[in-house]
Design a protein around this motif. Structure first.
Motif, mmCIF file in Angstrom:
data_model
loop_
_atom_site.group_PDB
_atom_site.id
_atom_site.type_symbol
_atom_site.label_atom_id
_atom_site.label_comp_id
_atom_site.label_asym_id
_atom_site.label_seq_id
_atom_site.Cartn_x
_atom_site.Cartn_y
_atom_site.Cartn_z
ATOM 1 N N ILE A 51 69.281 25.733 -6.243
ATOM 2 C CA ILE A 51 68.510 24.540 -5.918
ATOM 3 C C ILE A 51 67.400 24.427 -6.956
ATOM 4 N N LEU A 52 67.356 23.291 -7.639
ATOM 5 C CA LEU A 52 66.292 22.995 -8.594
ATOM 6 C C LEU A 52 65.384 21.933 -7.998
ATOM 7 N N SER A 53 64.090 22.071 -8.210
ATOM 8 C CA SER A 53 63.172 21.040 -7.720
ATOM 9 C C SER A 53 62.020 20.834 -8.692
ATOM 10 N N ASP A 54 62.000 19.639 -9.267
ATOM 11 C CA ASP A 54 60.850 19.202 -10.050
ATOM 12 C C ASP A 54 60.138 18.088 -9.282
ATOM 13 N N MET A 55 60.325 18.113 -7.961
ATOM 14 C CA MET A 55 59.728 17.080 -7.105
ATOM 15 C C MET A 55 58.210 17.106 -7.184
ATOM 16 N N ALA A 56 57.629 15.935 -7.010
ATOM 17 C CA ALA A 56 56.174 15.820 -6.896
ATOM 18 C C ALA A 56 55.862 14.581 -6.063
ATOM 19 N N PRO A 57 54.846 14.646 -5.214
ATOM 20 C CA PRO A 57 54.472 13.464 -4.437
ATOM 21 C C PRO A 57 53.771 12.455 -5.325
ATOM 22 N N ASN A 58 53.756 11.208 -4.901
ATOM 23 C CA ASN A 58 52.964 10.220 -5.624
ATOM 24 C C ASN A 58 51.503 10.643 -5.565
ATOM 25 N N PRO A 59 50.844 10.773 -6.730
ATOM 26 C CA PRO A 59 49.478 11.310 -6.738
ATOM 27 C C PRO A 59 48.470 10.377 -6.088
ATOM 28 N N THR A 60 47.551 10.973 -5.339
ATOM 29 C CA THR A 60 46.471 10.206 -4.723
ATOM 30 C C THR A 60 45.207 10.252 -5.579
ATOM 31 N N GLY A 61 45.158 11.223 -6.520
ATOM 32 C CA GLY A 61 43.944 11.430 -7.307
ATOM 33 C C GLY A 61 43.031 12.463 -6.679
ATOM 34 N N ILE A 62 43.363 12.876 -5.448
ATOM 35 C CA ILE A 62 42.601 13.930 -4.774
ATOM 36 C C ILE A 62 43.387 15.223 -4.951
ATOM 37 N N ARG A 63 42.898 16.096 -5.816
ATOM 38 C CA ARG A 63 43.679 17.244 -6.262
ATOM 39 C C ARG A 63 44.167 18.119 -5.108
ATOM 40 N N GLU A 64 43.286 18.471 -4.184
ATOM 41 C CA GLU A 64 43.673 19.373 -3.109
ATOM 42 C C GLU A 64 44.694 18.729 -2.179
ATOM 43 N N LEU A 65 44.540 17.439 -1.925
ATOM 44 C CA LEU A 65 45.506 16.727 -1.078
ATOM 45 C C LEU A 65 46.872 16.674 -1.751
ATOM 46 N N ASP A 66 46.887 16.376 -3.046
ATOM 47 C CA ASP A 66 48.155 16.344 -3.777
ATOM 48 C C ASP A 66 48.821 17.727 -3.783
ATOM 49 N N HIS A 67 47.993 18.766 -3.947
ATOM 50 C CA HIS A 67 48.499 20.134 -3.900
ATOM 51 C C HIS A 67 49.155 20.428 -2.557
ATOM 52 N N GLN A 68 48.495 20.072 -1.481
ATOM 53 C CA GLN A 68 49.025 20.342 -0.148
ATOM 54 C C GLN A 68 50.324 19.580 0.102
#
Length: 233
Positions: A144-161
């Motif tokens: 399983i490969l994953s380069d997934m990322a959520p659409n960034p909010t600009g809030i680093r910790e929220l994007d990390h979570q």
């Protein structure tokens, strides 16, 4: 989804509006000087992220002819391009086994010879899981490969979570689609929940290591967990 694809859409919108911020100018200047961007065009990869997977695979032999691969967050298809080459999905080399590549993304993915794509599909949706299982030749995959990322909010910790949550979802997916002794490679952004994800991976895989390819930009918080020898049934 590839970061440069997101950026490309932003640049196009900014150009139409006739305005760019100083940060945008700096990003564009860096982008145009990026050797991996130039190599992407020269070697006909869909996105510079292909070189991250190429580098990791050259060093760590994640992909081999004959393996079956599930590429999560596949758009625009650069990692699937690499996977098709490395697992011999087109059967181009008759002296080695032929592999299989299935890519999935919430975005549209243009067709690619040697790969099967599920576009505009949510990997966390039970209906999507049923479709995945029906498409896999052996019912499960080796990698399983994953380069997934959520659409960034600009809030680093929220994007990390949010990204850690996506990765934890891959662990749930592994129970249904990953073969015993299989491999999971997933992107994460460094933060307070990284250890949580690492701990969960170590519970389910015998070998877990952190990888930071040179093709990742130096100012990027991204790294990858490479988890091998899945303990699942």
């Amino acid at each position: 989804m590839c970061r440069s694809l997101q950026r490309g859409r932003f640049h196009a919108a900014a150009a139409v509006l006739g305005r760019k911020t100083g940060a945008e100018h700096r990003w564009l200047e860096r982008h145009l000087k990026d050797p991996f961007v130039k190599a992407t065009k020269q070697q006909n990869y869909r996105c510079r992220s292909a070189f991250k997977l190429l580098e990791m695979d050259d060093k760590l032999r994640i992909l081999r002819p004959g393996l079956s691969v599930l590429d999560c967050g596949a758009a625009p298809g650069a990692w699937s391009q690499v996977a098709v080459e490395r697992v011999n999905a087109l059967g181009a080399d008759p002296t080695v086994p032929t592999g299989f590549v299935l890519g999935i993304d919430l975005q549209h993915i243009s067709p690619l010879a040697g790969a099967v794509f599920l576009s505009e599909a949510d990997v966390a949706d039970p209906a999507t899981l049923r479709t995945i299982l029906s498409l896999l030749p052996a019912g499960k995959v080796d990698v399983i490969l994953s380069d997934m990322a959520p659409n960034p909010t600009g809030i680093r910790e929220l994007d990390h979570q949010k990204l850690i949550k996506l990765c934890l979802g891959l662990l749930d997916l592994s129970q249904s689609v990953l073969k015993p002794k299989g491999t999971l490679l997933c992107k994460f952004w460094d933060g307070q929940d990284s250890r949580l994800l690492q701990g969960r991976l170590k519970e389910q895989f015998q070998d877990v290591r952190t990888v930071k390819p040179q093709a990742s930009r130096k100012d990027s918080a991204e790294s990858y967990y490479l988890a091998r020898l899945y303990k699942g049934k």
